[in-house]
Design a protein around this motif. Structure first.
Motif, PDB file in Angstrom:
ATOM      1  N   PRO A  74      13.619  23.095  11.303  1.00 26.67           N
ATOM      2  CA  PRO A  74      13.736  22.097  10.233  1.00 26.67           C
ATOM      3  C   PRO A  74      12.547  22.041   9.278  1.00 26.67           C
ATOM      4  CG  PRO A  74      13.314  21.031  12.350  1.00 26.67           C
ATOM      5  CD  PRO A  74      13.496  22.491  12.624  1.00 26.67           C
ATOM      6  N   THR A  75      12.869  21.645   8.052  1.00 25.81           N
ATOM      7  CA  THR A  75      11.910  21.369   6.978  1.00 25.81           C
ATOM      8  C   THR A  75      12.326  20.039   6.368  1.00 25.81           C
ATOM      9  OG1 THR A  75      11.639  23.705   6.464  1.00 25.81           O
ATOM     10  CG2 THR A  75      11.065  22.161   4.728  1.00 25.81           C
ATOM     11  N   VAL A  76      11.347  19.217   5.974  1.00 25.03           N
ATOM     12  CA  VAL A  76      11.687  17.931   5.372  1.00 25.03           C
ATOM     13  C   VAL A  76      10.681  17.586   4.275  1.00 25.03           C
ATOM     14  CG1 VAL A  76      10.375  16.540   7.039  1.00 25.03           C
ATOM     15  CG2 VAL A  76      12.349  15.529   5.894  1.00 25.03           C
ATOM     16  N   ASP A  77      11.193  17.027   3.181  1.00 24.21           N
ATOM     17  CA  ASP A  77      10.311  16.462   2.173  1.00 24.21           C
ATOM     18  C   ASP A  77       9.745  15.175   2.747  1.00 24.21           C
ATOM     19  OD1 ASP A  77      10.963  18.496   0.426  1.00 24.21           O
ATOM     20  OD2 ASP A  77      12.305  17.275  -0.812  1.00 24.21           O
ATOM     21  N   ALA A  78       8.456  14.949   2.573  1.00 24.83           N
ATOM     22  CA  ALA A  78       7.807  13.760   3.133  1.00 24.83           C
ATOM     23  C   ALA A  78       8.457  12.479   2.625  1.00 24.83           C
ATOM     24  CB  ALA A  78       6.314  13.779   2.829  1.00 24.83           C
ATOM     25  N   LYS A  79       9.051  12.510   1.438  1.00 27.16           N
ATOM     26  CA  LYS A  79       9.681  11.310   0.892  1.00 27.16           C
ATOM     27  C   LYS A  79      10.882  10.852   1.733  1.00 27.16           C
ATOM     28  CE  LYS A  79      12.817  13.632  -2.306  1.00 27.16           C
ATOM     29  NZ  LYS A  79      13.224  13.754  -3.691  1.00 27.16           N
ATOM     30  N   ALA A  80      11.408  11.738   2.586  1.00 23.97           N
ATOM     31  CA  ALA A  80      12.555  11.393   3.431  1.00 23.97           C
ATOM     32  C   ALA A  80      12.125  10.826   4.788  1.00 23.97           C
ATOM     33  CB  ALA A  80      13.432  12.621   3.640  1.00 23.97           C
ATOM     34  N   LEU A  97       1.104  13.348   0.932  1.00 23.71           N
ATOM     35  CA  LEU A  97       1.901  14.216   1.802  1.00 23.71           C
ATOM     36  C   LEU A  97       3.152  14.672   1.068  1.00 23.71           C
ATOM     37  CD1 LEU A  97       1.572  11.962   4.968  1.00 23.71           C
ATOM     38  CD2 LEU A  97       0.136  13.909   4.319  1.00 23.71           C
ATOM     39  N   ASP A  98       3.399  15.978   1.098  1.00 20.06           N
ATOM     40  CA  ASP A  98       4.493  16.574   0.329  1.00 20.06           C
ATOM     41  C   ASP A  98       5.655  17.033   1.212  1.00 20.06           C
ATOM     42  OD1 ASP A  98       5.994  17.811  -1.674  1.00 20.06           O
ATOM     43  OD2 ASP A  98       4.677  19.541  -1.826  1.00 20.06           O
ATOM     44  N   GLN A  99       5.400  17.924   2.162  1.00 18.79           N
ATOM     45  CA  GLN A  99       6.469  18.465   3.010  1.00 18.79           C
ATOM     46  C   GLN A  99       5.949  18.710   4.413  1.00 18.79           C
ATOM     47  OE1 GLN A  99       7.532  22.052   0.768  1.00 18.79           O
ATOM     48  NE2 GLN A  99       9.423  21.055   0.118  1.00 18.79           N
ATOM     49  N   PHE A 100       6.875  18.638   5.387  1.00 17.36           N
ATOM     50  CA  PHE A 100       6.612  19.004   6.789  1.00 17.36           C
ATOM     51  C   PHE A 100       7.621  20.075   7.172  1.00 17.36           C
ATOM     52  CE2 PHE A 100       5.129  14.506   8.364  1.00 17.36           C
ATOM     53  CZ  PHE A 100       4.058  14.544   7.491  1.00 17.36           C
ATOM     54  N   TRP A 101       7.220  20.995   8.062  1.00 14.20           N
ATOM     55  CA  TRP A 101       8.181  21.950   8.625  1.00 14.20           C
ATOM     56  C   TRP A 101       7.655  22.476   9.942  1.00 14.20           C
ATOM     57  CZ3 TRP A 101       5.103  23.053   4.445  1.00 14.20           C
ATOM     58  CH2 TRP A 101       4.347  24.229   4.465  1.00 14.20           C
ATOM     59  N   LEU A 102       8.576  23.036  10.720  1.00 13.15           N
ATOM     60  CA  LEU A 102       8.245  23.647  12.001  1.00 13.15           C
ATOM     61  C   LEU A 102       8.446  25.145  11.909  1.00 13.15           C
ATOM     62  CD1 LEU A 102       9.995  21.245  14.546  1.00 13.15           C
ATOM     63  CD2 LEU A 102       7.562  21.348  13.984  1.00 13.15           C
ATOM     64  N   ALA A 103       7.613  25.881  12.646  1.00 17.49           N
ATOM     65  CA  ALA A 103       7.757  27.330  12.748  1.00 17.49           C
ATOM     66  C   ALA A 103       7.434  27.728  14.170  1.00 17.49           C
ATOM     67  CB  ALA A 103       6.809  28.037  11.783  1.00 17.49           C
ATOM     68  N   ASN A 104       7.969  28.837  14.614  1.00 19.84           N
ATOM     69  CA  ASN A 104       7.618  29.369  15.923  1.00 19.84           C
ATOM     70  C   ASN A 104       6.195  29.868  15.878  1.00 19.84           C
ATOM     71  OD1 ASN A 104      10.091  29.042  17.402  1.00 19.84           O
ATOM     72  ND2 ASN A 104      10.954  30.619  16.076  1.00 19.84           N
ATOM     73  N   SER A 116       4.337  28.988   3.408  1.00 17.81           N
ATOM     74  CA  SER A 116       5.131  27.853   2.942  1.00 17.81           C
ATOM     75  C   SER A 116       6.523  27.937   3.546  1.00 17.81           C
ATOM     76  CB  SER A 116       5.211  27.887   1.423  1.00 17.81           C
ATOM     77  OG  SER A 116       5.988  28.995   1.019  1.00 17.81           O
ATOM     78  N   PRO A 117       7.291  26.835   3.507  1.00 17.75           N
ATOM     79  CA  PRO A 117       8.617  26.877   4.091  1.00 17.75           C
ATOM     80  C   PRO A 117       9.497  27.926   3.433  1.00 17.75           C
ATOM     81  CG  PRO A 117       8.167  24.685   3.184  1.00 17.75           C
ATOM     82  CD  PRO A 117       6.969  25.539   2.967  1.00 17.75           C
ATOM     83  N   THR A 118       9.318  28.184   2.143  1.00 16.92           N
ATOM     84  CA  THR A 118      10.142  29.189   1.494  1.00 16.92           C
ATOM     85  C   THR A 118       9.790  30.587   1.981  1.00 16.92           C
ATOM     86  OG1 THR A 118       8.613  29.195  -0.364  1.00 16.92           O
ATOM     87  CG2 THR A 118      10.589  27.842  -0.586  1.00 16.92           C
ATOM     88  N   ALA A 119       8.532  30.827   2.310  1.00 16.24           N
ATOM     89  CA  ALA A 119       8.130  32.150   2.784  1.00 16.24           C
ATOM     90  C   ALA A 119       8.626  32.396   4.194  1.00 16.24           C
ATOM     91  CB  ALA A 119       6.616  32.306   2.735  1.00 16.24           C
ATOM     92  N   THR A 120       8.684  31.357   5.034  1.00 17.36           N
ATOM     93  CA  THR A 120       9.057  31.562   6.422  1.00 17.36           C
ATOM     94  C   THR A 120      10.535  31.328   6.681  1.00 17.36           C
ATOM     95  OG1 THR A 120       8.502  29.281   6.948  1.00 17.36           O
ATOM     96  CG2 THR A 120       6.790  30.948   7.319  1.00 17.36           C
ATOM     97  N   TYR A 156       5.474  24.718  19.068  1.00 19.73           N
ATOM     98  CA  TYR A 156       5.786  25.034  17.680  1.00 19.73           C
ATOM     99  C   TYR A 156       4.548  24.826  16.824  1.00 19.73           C
ATOM    100  CZ  TYR A 156      10.676  24.725  19.096  1.00 19.73           C
ATOM    101  OH  TYR A 156      11.877  24.925  19.721  1.00 19.73           O
ATOM    102  N   ARG A 157       4.548  25.443  15.655  1.00 19.88           N
ATOM    103  CA  ARG A 157       3.546  25.122  14.650  1.00 19.88           C
ATOM    104  C   ARG A 157       4.149  24.051  13.751  1.00 19.88           C
ATOM    105  NH1 ARG A 157       0.464  30.640  12.719  1.00 19.88           N
ATOM    106  NH2 ARG A 157      -0.614  30.943  14.702  1.00 19.88           N
ATOM    107  N   PHE A 158       3.434  22.950  13.611  1.00 19.78           N
ATOM    108  CA  PHE A 158       3.806  21.845  12.739  1.00 19.78           C
ATOM    109  C   PHE A 158       2.997  22.002  11.455  1.00 19.78           C
ATOM    110  CE2 PHE A 158       2.486  17.319  11.684  1.00 19.78           C
ATOM    111  CZ  PHE A 158       3.637  17.019  10.973  1.00 19.78           C
TER     112      PHE A 158
END
Length: 192
Positions: free
Chosen positions: A56-62, A183-190, A29-33, A108-110
């Motif tokens: 970046p991390t974003v709530d889907a509502k945005a 859809l709840d959240q999106f984020w990118l990770a290496n 999850s975004p909090t773990a990474t 990136y991982r989406f």
């Protein structure tokens, strides 16, 4: 001495499980990474630069919503602020658009945090106007009972290639997709 212990604990917490699950699998999850702003120890400057950049991390509502996508908070368990998520994604033409700024060119991982009612779903990823060849797999990982939206929160990911600067990532319910998901959240990770 205390610093060595703190560093050792930090490394142990960051290490975790090294299994590589391939594309379109559940992930951190975004909090773990992204919980700490501390870079992990690295032997090369390139790795150090990647670790120091907060992705970046974003709530889907945005996100920009089109084609019938709207906001709701009926199902408990969304991680987004206020428990608000995107619904109305289950019709062809529905889409959400994320404009991502300030990333360096590369792979990136989406990640997507989504909810399903105990059945598999998928959607088309479009990066900078180009549809990806494989749909985003929003599988019923863990076999949530059919119809149980509140226990149906899952995570998945796919590899995407981004350009320097500004990029758009769209998640689209295209012809042939099974889009019965919220859809709840999106984020990118290496990539690992």
């Amino acid at each position: 001495m205390v610093a060595a212990v703190v560093i050792g604990i930090g490394i142990a917490m960051i290490s975790g499980d090294d299994d590589d699950k391939g594309g379109n699998e559940a992930g951190p999850s975004p909090t773990a990474t992204q919980e700490t702003g501390e870079p992990s120890p690295s032997s090369s400057e390139e790795d150090k630069d990647k670790d120091e950049v907060k992705l970046p991390t974003v709530d889907a509502k945005a996100l920009r919503l089109d084609g019938g996508a709207t906001l709701a908070s009926e199902f408990k368990g969304a991680k987004a602020d206020g428990g608000v998520y995107v619904t109305g994604f289950n019709q062809v033409g529905s889409k959400v658009t994320w404009t991502v700024n300030g990333v360096k060119a590369g792979s990136y991982r989406f990640y997507v945090q989504y909810g399903i009612p105990g059945e598999d779903a998928d959607a088309t990823i479009v990066v900078n106007g180009k549809p990806e060849s494989r749909p985003l797999n929003m599988q019923n990982f863990g076999n949530t009972p059919k119809g149980d939206w509140e226990k149906g929160w899952k995570e998945t990911w796919a590899n995407v290639n981004l350009n320097d600067g500004t990029n758009t990532i769209e998640l689209v319910c295209a012809e042939g997709n099974k889009c019965n998901a919220v859809l709840d959240q999106f984020w990118l990770a290496n990539p690992e």
